[in-house]
Write a protein that holds these residues in place. Structure first.
Motif, PDB file in Angstrom:
ATOM      1  N   VAL A  65      43.951 -59.198 -28.118  1.00  0.00           N
ATOM      2  CA  VAL A  65      44.364 -57.789 -28.139  1.00  0.00           C
ATOM      3  C   VAL A  65      45.823 -57.740 -28.562  1.00  0.00           C
ATOM      4  N   GLU A 110      47.648 -60.947 -28.780  1.00  0.00           N
ATOM      5  CA  GLU A 110      47.627 -61.835 -27.607  1.00  0.00           C
ATOM      6  C   GLU A 110      46.209 -62.328 -27.322  1.00  0.00           C
ATOM      7  N   PHE A 116      37.123 -59.357 -31.771  1.00  0.00           N
ATOM      8  CA  PHE A 116      35.927 -59.757 -31.026  1.00  0.00           C
ATOM      9  C   PHE A 116      35.186 -60.838 -31.816  1.00  0.00           C
ATOM     10  N   LYS A 144      29.956 -70.162 -19.538  1.00  0.00           N
ATOM     11  CA  LYS A 144      30.153 -68.828 -20.108  1.00  0.00           C
ATOM     12  C   LYS A 144      31.587 -68.589 -20.592  1.00  0.00           C
ATOM     13  N   LEU A 155      35.647 -60.322 -26.390  1.00  0.00           N
ATOM     14  CA  LEU A 155      37.015 -59.988 -26.765  1.00  0.00           C
ATOM     15  C   LEU A 155      37.847 -61.259 -26.728  1.00  0.00           C
ATOM     16  N   ARG A 210      42.796 -63.504 -25.450  1.00  0.00           N
ATOM     17  CA  ARG A 210      42.115 -63.113 -24.214  1.00  0.00           C
ATOM     18  C   ARG A 210      40.962 -64.071 -23.948  1.00  0.00           C
ATOM     19  N   MET A 211      40.690 -64.254 -22.674  1.00  0.00           N
ATOM     20  CA  MET A 211      39.712 -65.253 -22.283  1.00  0.00           C
ATOM     21  C   MET A 211      38.989 -64.786 -21.038  1.00  0.00           C
ATOM     22  N   LYS A 212      37.682 -65.015 -21.023  1.00  0.00           N
ATOM     23  CA  LYS A 212      36.874 -64.666 -19.859  1.00  0.00           C
ATOM     24  C   LYS A 212      36.473 -65.963 -19.182  1.00  0.00           C
ATOM     25  N   LEU A 213      36.634 -66.015 -17.861  1.00  0.00           N
ATOM     26  CA  LEU A 213      36.298 -67.259 -17.182  1.00  0.00           C
ATOM     27  C   LEU A 213      34.872 -67.258 -16.640  1.00  0.00           C
ATOM     28  N   SER A 214      34.507 -66.253 -15.883  1.00  0.00           N
ATOM     29  CA  SER A 214      33.170 -66.148 -15.268  1.00  0.00           C
ATOM     30  C   SER A 214      32.964 -67.177 -14.181  1.00  0.00           C
ATOM     31  N   GLU A 215      31.907 -66.975 -13.411  1.00  0.00           N
ATOM     32  CA  GLU A 215      31.564 -67.918 -12.343  1.00  0.00           C
ATOM     33  C   GLU A 215      30.881 -69.175 -12.911  1.00  0.00           C
ATOM     34  N   ASP A 216      30.365 -69.086 -14.142  1.00  0.00           N
ATOM     35  CA  ASP A 216      29.707 -70.243 -14.765  1.00  0.00           C
ATOM     36  C   ASP A 216      30.610 -70.797 -15.869  1.00  0.00           C
ATOM     37  N   PRO A 232      42.422 -68.547 -11.071  1.00  0.00           N
ATOM     38  CA  PRO A 232      43.165 -68.444  -9.810  1.00  0.00           C
ATOM     39  C   PRO A 232      43.005 -69.718  -8.977  1.00  0.00           C
ATOM     40  N   TYR A 273      44.769 -68.461 -16.436  1.00  0.00           N
ATOM     41  CA  TYR A 273      43.890 -67.394 -15.931  1.00  0.00           C
ATOM     42  C   TYR A 273      43.160 -67.769 -14.639  1.00  0.00           C
TER      43      TYR A 273
END
Lengths: 519, 519
Positions: free
Chosen positions: A375, A378, A17, A389, A372, A380-386, A514, A512
């Motif tokens: 893991v 591997e 993290f 972010k 995060l 990891r990635m967060k996309l979010s609507e903004d 879509p 990631y």
């Protein structure tokens, strides 16, 4: 969340993290990293007590018994490692301040506490540093914010991190006791108000000495008041005699450190002449008063008027030491006030700053987040609507590159697997998101920003003292170009990624994100 | 200051201090009074420890030994009395919230702690009440602010006083444990990110059961996804399968309380269809999911899109319960966001509010002050360079006058020596500073606002529970006219003085204010 990880067999998954913020506070271009020491203490004490577990069982009645056994045995000693930028360093958006590795549920359980301990500490240390930069090195800055903080503990945090950020002292006596911060303060209006006239003499017999002394001291001050009133162009009988009595009493109690608050009735017509009369009388007993405090009105004007009076009286009575009386100012001071006072050529030597400092009124929250990034090896990635972010995936290293003059050029984020940048070797650095922003840089000095603070056997190094942290912050700020630190339109400091990190990030992003169908 | 009082024989002087604020927070026209219970606890424990005195001796080396003996014996039990408005009441500027009486140095020593305990508590309770008024009674409000508070203790205060002010629960589990506040929360993005694909199966042998179950559960959800994708007009293969897996895992762990965070990749293209597929699969096992959380993007639009999809799928598969899924929204929500979301006809049932709530971003400090108003029966008054900083002298009573409909008309401040206002009798009330503002009022009900909380033998009444304080705040707000509570241009509530108080104040003012000479 920890239960869901446990319940679905992810409690041994090895997670990485990052803790970072996305935007500099106060419309500035830097922050001071603080609160790390408290995080280390938290790691050291991280444990669920029996009463914690009993409470959790009560609010989560449908949870498997095995989870409570797991939770009751949990601690950070064997399983967590933590690397971080040293506390006190100047830091920048997107750069991970702390990198934590360990079992997914364990690190997840640290999230909120770590954010709580870092967010406010870094914010208020940064605020203090900004006040110091704006005020300059020539003045004393005192933190007077306890009454406006979020409870006693918030007040202690404020005192501690303001001191690290560049303040000289605090009015919070407990902070002095616990952390060794110099404590400073003066009397309040109530002290002045508590004396109503010169005849306001206590009936307390054990203070007969004082009464006798005071009548002489008082006559002396009155005769000085008669001498100075025409020079100051004020009406002697209009100064408040309760105030004069209060100043005499304060001088009697603190002959070596007498500093009087002038604005209970009127600075010019009452407080200032009363103070000068007391200071001149006190001087006859071999003690020199320290100065005055202003807590309302036009602080620049009043401080200049005070200084003029000090000089006038000093010259008249051949007492040059009076010219140097300290002027302390308080009353809702913020960065803008400091700038405006400077433009008006104030004569203030010391500022007592409360509300705006400890509540960080200009921006009361630093948006640190805890994401995060890996893991089991591997990314990891967060996309979010903004888009703002999105986080940088993978386990990363950060290097600070310096030029020959000792100034920081940029922070370079790269994957841990990459070779560190080398001194004297040209490197391509890139903006993490804007494709066209690239540059070559050839560092004179390279500093790996991370140190190991917590290893498999607990604490890996002793923690610096508050004095050392204060020095770290001050030294680190010196490595930052002046235009990055200025209040108005500061230049952004560059946070870059290597070419490899850039490609890695953007490939993962595409993977990631879509693809939709417009309708 | 305490030493100077002691040293000059004023330690037995009987003082009256008022604690009050001068201006309503948040550009509003009311505040909620909170923090009183903590003040009572502080009075109960008020004592200087040996180590406190040792530290003070160190920093004040020139102080008489007798003072340390005096200080070491000090407590509040025999000498202090405290009257105050009940905690939770709506309160207004200039009205003393707390009136403390006792020896001058003792009450003076309480000042900073009392201000610290009241300021933030009242500010954040007021902020919470404003969020509640703006959001309306039909939605759930959850405090999510721990990570942005001033340390762990600031976070606890926030949870407690937001609950009093009108919030329904908190994400702060310790606040739940200590104060019995309902705790609420969902999973974070990290939970979703920790699952990378449908094949992301743990190797942990003890979870074989789960693996077998999950493959069936997963097939079920996949078949639902195939059915709903064309209805929702999304591409089935474009939903993130790591996210689907995460939702399945969460549903497995919390089948009764499954609430999924939708915006890790894309709400519309991934989170929403994945959740619906999992909810439909879970339903086949006899469990009903709770709902969804949105944490980024256009919350009004996304919530409407979610509700549309719930209704569409519910109708299609004859599952009317799906129409009622809870939509939780978070992401930097403030009062303005709530108003704007309402105008856009959002479909949100529950708001998680953090930063703006706990830091009180709109105004992060309530300027409570603590002023000496009487010594040994004589009134005291501070003038200051700012007229707005003048305080009401003397020991005062405050009555709240009500009209027949139960609404508060005004607060009336008068001297303790005056006769209380009587029901049905016409009284002349005056603006404290503007001579021409006068009115007659005939109250239907008269309430003395002060209760005794601390007497000569300590605590004089048991203290209400958090639930009772919450009810007090809610009831008290109901006595306030709607136009006083509205967000935009609220009407000021009247704080008046009696004619006697008016004359008393203005005579004293003239007496204290020095006449200058213009030059």
């Amino acid at each position: 969340m920890a239960y869901a990880y446990w319940k679905t067999g992810k409690m041994e998954d090895k997670a990485v993290f990052d803790l970072f913020f996305r935007k500099n506070p106060f419309r500035g271009e830097f922050a001071i990293f603080a609160g790390l020491g408290e995080c280390v203490k938290f790691l050291n004490n991280f444990r669920f007590s029996c009463s914690d577990i009993a409470y959790l069982q009560e609010i989560l009645p449908n949870v498997d018994q095995g989870f409570w056994e797991y939770l009751s045995q949990l601690d950070a000693s064997q399983v967590v490692t933590m690397s971080a930028i040293p506390e006190g360093y100047v830091v920048f958006p997107k750069v991970p301040l702390i990198r934590l590795e360990g079992p997914l549920p364990v690190i997840q359980l640290l999230e909120t506490t770590f954010l709580n301990l870092i967010n406010y500490a870094s914010l208020v240390a940064t605020n203090a540093a900004r006040f110091r930069i704006t005020a300059g090195d020539g003045v004393q800055l005192l933190e007077f914010g306890l009454r406006r903080a979020q409870g006693p503990d918030g007040g202690l945090s404020a005192s501690k991190y303001c001191y690290i950020g560049g303040f000289d002292g605090t009015s919070n006596v407990l902070a002095g006791k616990l952390f060794g911060i110099p404590v400073r303060g003066t009397h309040a209006h109530a002290f002045v108000n508590s004396f109503s006239s010169l005849d306001d003499v206590s009936e307390n017999v054990s203070f007969l000495d004082f009464c006798c002394f005071l009548s002489i001291f008082c006559q002396l001050a009155m005769s000085w008041l008669t001498k100075i009133s025409p020079i100051l162009n004020i009406l002697e009988h209009e100064t408040n005699k309760g105030e004069l009595k209060a100043f005499l009493a304060y001088a009697y109690a603190f002959p070596r450190t007498c500093l009087c608050l002038l604005d209970t009735y009127s600075v010019i017509k009452s407080g200032l002449p009363n103070f000068l009369a007391v200071a001149l009388a006190l001087n006859e007993y071999g003690y020199r008063a320290i100065g005055v405090r202003l807590d309302s009105g036009d602080l620049a004007y009043l401080s200049r008027k005070c200084r003029e009076a000090f000089v006038l009286i000093a010259d008249q009575f051949e007492s040059p030491w009076m010219k140097k009386f300290t002027v302390v100012a308080s009353n809702d001071i913020n960065e803008e006030t400091l700038i405006s006072l400077k433009e008006q050529k104030h004569e203030i030597n010391s500022f007592g700053i409360g509300t705006h400092l400890v509540t960080c009124q200009k921006q009361p929250a630093l948006g640190c987040v805890f994401k995060l990034v890996e893991v089991n090896g591997e990314p990891r990635m967060k996309l979010s609507e903004d888009v703002g972010k999105i986080n940088l995936p993978g386990k990363k290293s950060v290097f600070r590159l310096y030029s020959e003059d000792g100034l920081a050029i940029l922070d370079l984020i790269q994957l841990c697997s990459e070779k560190p940048p080398e001194v004297g070797k040209k490197i391509l650095v890139r903006h993490p998101f804007i494709e066209s922003k690239r540059a070559y840089v050839c560092p004179y000095k390279v500093e790996l920003l991370y140190r190991d603070y917590w290893g498999n056997n607990g604490l890996t190094q002793s923690f610096p003292s508050l004095q050392e942290l204060k020095k770290t912050a001050s030294d680190s700020l010196k490595t930052l170009r002046q235009d990055i630190k200025r209040e108005l339109n500061p230049t952004p400091y560059k946070v870059s990624v290597t070419n490899e990190m850039y490609n890695f990030l953007h490939e993962l992003w595409l993977k990631y994100a879509p693809i939709g169908e417009l309708s």
